[in-house]
Design a protein around this motif. Structure first.
Motif, short mmCIF file in Angstrom:
data_model
loop_
_atom_site.label_atom_id
_atom_site.label_comp_id
_atom_site.label_asym_id
_atom_site.label_seq_id
_atom_site.Cartn_x
_atom_site.Cartn_y
_atom_site.Cartn_z
N GLY A 1 0.61 -1.26 0.14
CA GLY A 1 -0.24 0.07 0.25
C GLY A 1 1.06 1.64 -0.07
N ASP A 2 -0.01 2.69 -0.45
CA ASP A 2 0.86 3.44 -0.08
C ASP A 2 2.14 4.03 -0.90
OD1 ASP A 2 -0.82 4.43 2.56
OD2 ASP A 2 -0.45 2.60 3.40
N LEU A 3 1.71 3.85 -2.23
CA LEU A 3 2.53 4.30 -3.27
C LEU A 3 3.06 5.27 -3.26
CD1 LEU A 3 1.15 1.38 -3.72
CD2 LEU A 3 2.26 1.25 -5.60
N HIS A 4 1.87 5.86 -3.66
CA HIS A 4 1.73 7.93 -3.22
C HIS A 4 3.18 8.23 -4.08
CE1 HIS A 4 0.22 8.90 0.35
NE2 HIS A 4 0.78 7.87 1.18
N VAL A 5 2.51 7.42 -5.83
CA VAL A 5 3.00 8.29 -7.15
C VAL A 5 2.53 9.42 -7.19
CG1 VAL A 5 2.50 8.08 -9.40
CG2 VAL A 5 2.56 5.56 -7.81
N GLY B 1 -4.24 1.01 -1.26
CA GLY B 1 -4.74 2.77 -1.56
C GLY B 1 -3.67 3.33 -1.30
N ASP B 2 -4.00 4.96 -1.34
CA ASP B 2 -2.59 6.37 -1.20
C ASP B 2 -1.92 5.72 -2.41
OD1 ASP B 2 -4.20 6.77 0.40
OD2 ASP B 2 -2.25 6.99 2.22
N LEU B 3 -2.66 5.19 -3.73
CA LEU B 3 -1.73 4.77 -5.14
C LEU B 3 -1.20 5.94 -5.08
CD1 LEU B 3 -4.74 2.48 -6.92
CD2 LEU B 3 -3.64 2.16 -4.83
N GLY C 1 -3.29 -0.57 4.77
CA GLY C 1 -2.53 0.37 4.32
C GLY C 1 -2.36 1.72 5.91
N HIS C 2 -2.17 2.75 5.40
CA HIS C 2 -2.37 4.02 5.81
C HIS C 2 -1.58 4.09 7.42
CE1 HIS C 2 -4.75 7.83 6.63
NE2 HIS C 2 -5.56 7.80 7.84
N ALA C 3 -1.64 3.13 8.09
CA ALA C 3 -0.64 4.29 8.85
C ALA C 3 1.07 3.50 9.20
CB ALA C 3 -0.70 3.04 10.32
N HIS C 4 1.10 4.21 7.82
CA HIS C 4 2.83 4.19 7.55
C HIS C 4 4.12 3.92 8.75
CE1 HIS C 4 2.38 7.62 3.90
NE2 HIS C 4 1.37 6.87 3.77
N ARG C 5 3.38 4.50 9.87
CA ARG C 5 4.91 3.65 10.85
C ARG C 5 3.94 3.01 11.88
NH1 ARG C 5 5.58 10.04 12.91
NH2 ARG C 5 3.74 9.59 12.01
N ASN D 1 -7.42 7.78 1.08
CA ASN D 1 -7.90 9.13 1.36
C ASN D 1 -7.10 9.93 0.47
OD1 ASN D 1 -5.49 8.25 2.95
ND2 ASN D 1 -5.70 10.32 4.05
N HIS D 2 -5.58 9.41 0.41
CA HIS D 2 -4.61 10.35 -0.72
C HIS D 2 -5.42 11.27 -1.68
CE1 HIS D 2 -1.33 11.81 1.56
NE2 HIS D 2 -1.79 11.59 2.14
N ASP D 3 -6.12 9.53 -2.50
CA ASP D 3 -6.48 9.37 -3.99
C ASP D 3 -8.24 10.14 -3.56
OD1 ASP D 3 -4.26 7.01 -4.72
OD2 ASP D 3 -5.60 6.06 -3.04
N LEU E 1 -8.66 -3.24 2.82
CA LEU E 1 -8.30 -2.04 3.46
C LEU E 1 -7.75 -1.25 3.42
CD1 LEU E 1 -9.51 -3.17 6.74
CD2 LEU E 1 -11.23 -2.42 4.93
N HIS E 2 -8.03 0.28 3.37
CA HIS E 2 -6.88 1.39 3.25
C HIS E 2 -6.95 1.66 5.31
CE1 HIS E 2 -3.93 4.59 3.34
NE2 HIS E 2 -4.26 5.01 3.33
N TYR E 3 -7.44 1.63 5.81
CA TYR E 3 -7.70 2.03 6.85
C TYR E 3 -7.98 0.70 7.72
CZ TYR E 3 -8.90 7.18 6.12
OH TYR E 3 -9.07 8.12 5.62
#
Ligand SMILES: [Fe+2]
Ligand SMILES: [Fe+2]
Length: 251
Positions: free
Chosen positions: A25-29, A55-57, A214-218, A86-88, A174-176
């Protein structure tokens, strides 16, 4: 539930066999396109049968960002299942972003399920709201009630998706986060914005083999719902047993 047959991946596995699922998850392109995922998708196509993106593609939900990722996804020769994050949603172009990924052949789930090679995937973005007895309650200002309503609505979408799954092997995408255990590592003050136990309550009413988010990067890689379903935080930033940005899960 729609059915889809895999394009092959590692080539030798049949639908009845265990499927190796790569989840990330969380590629944040970003629009600048500085980080390409082409090589990674080529690697994943060799390592797994199905790719799941949590998510957070995109970084800001810009159609240009989605187009860049869709172009990189051409290097992926296995089926791709995804939910948005959410970023999407950030730029207000979620319909366009959705269409770009769907046109690229991604099974983008927003409260639906898809079966691929005998595995049922039920996907929804999910929402914030907190965990356990400290979940935000529907009380007071309309804005608070709207937030709780959104959280409940995402849960109902997940329930509808899970009802569509006919396969004995089911993965929730899920994302969350559905549990607090996999957000541990984040500041405790923001746990409530990282997910909701309402998701886990729904998951535990169905036979679910694994949950990815994903979502929780840390956060923390691994946890379990109160009912015992294994949960994996597969945000690309999280350290995983593979030593790679993606997790590999056999279902
Ligand atoms: Fe993210
Ligand atoms: Fe996120």
């Amino acid at each position: 539930m729609s059915k889809s047959t895999g394009k092959g991946g590692s080539g030798t596995r049949k639908a009845d066999d265990k499927q190796r699922i790569a989840a990330m998850g969380d590629l944040h392109v970003k629009e600048t396109g500085t980080a390409s995922f082409k090589d990674l998708f080529t690697e994943i196509s060799q390592a797994a049968d199905i790719l799941v993106l949590t998510g957070d593609l995109t970084d800001l939900g810009k159609p240009k960002e989605a187009e860049l990722l869709a172009a990189d996804l051409r290097a992926c020769t296995i089926p791709v299942v995804a939910v948005l994050g959410n970023h999407d949603y950030e730029c207000g172009h979620v319909e366009e972003v959705t269409a770009i990924f769907k046109d690229a052949g991604v099974h983008l789930l927003e409260g639906q399920a898809v079966e691929i090679n005998g595995v049922g995937f039920a996907g929804v973005k999910g929402f914030a709201g907190g965990f356990g007895r400290y979940m935000l309650g529907s009380f007071g200002e309309p804005a608070i009630k709207a937030m709780v309503a959104e959280s409940v609505e995402e849960t109902m979408r997940l329930e509808n998706a899970l009802r569509q799954v006919r396969s004995e092997r089911a993965m929730v995408v899920l994302h969350y986060a559905p549990i607090p255990d996999t957000v541990v590592g984040e500041p405790q003050e923001i746990y409530a914005f990282l997910g909701s136990s309402r998701l886990a309550e729904t998951i535990d009413r169905f036979p679910v083999s694994a949950v990815v988010h994903g979502h929780a990067h840390r956060g923390t890689y691994e946890g379990r719902t109160p009912g015992g379903a294994p949960v994996y935080n597969v945000a690309s930033h999280i350290e995983k047993p593979t030593g790679r940005p993606y997790a590999l899960l056999d279902l």
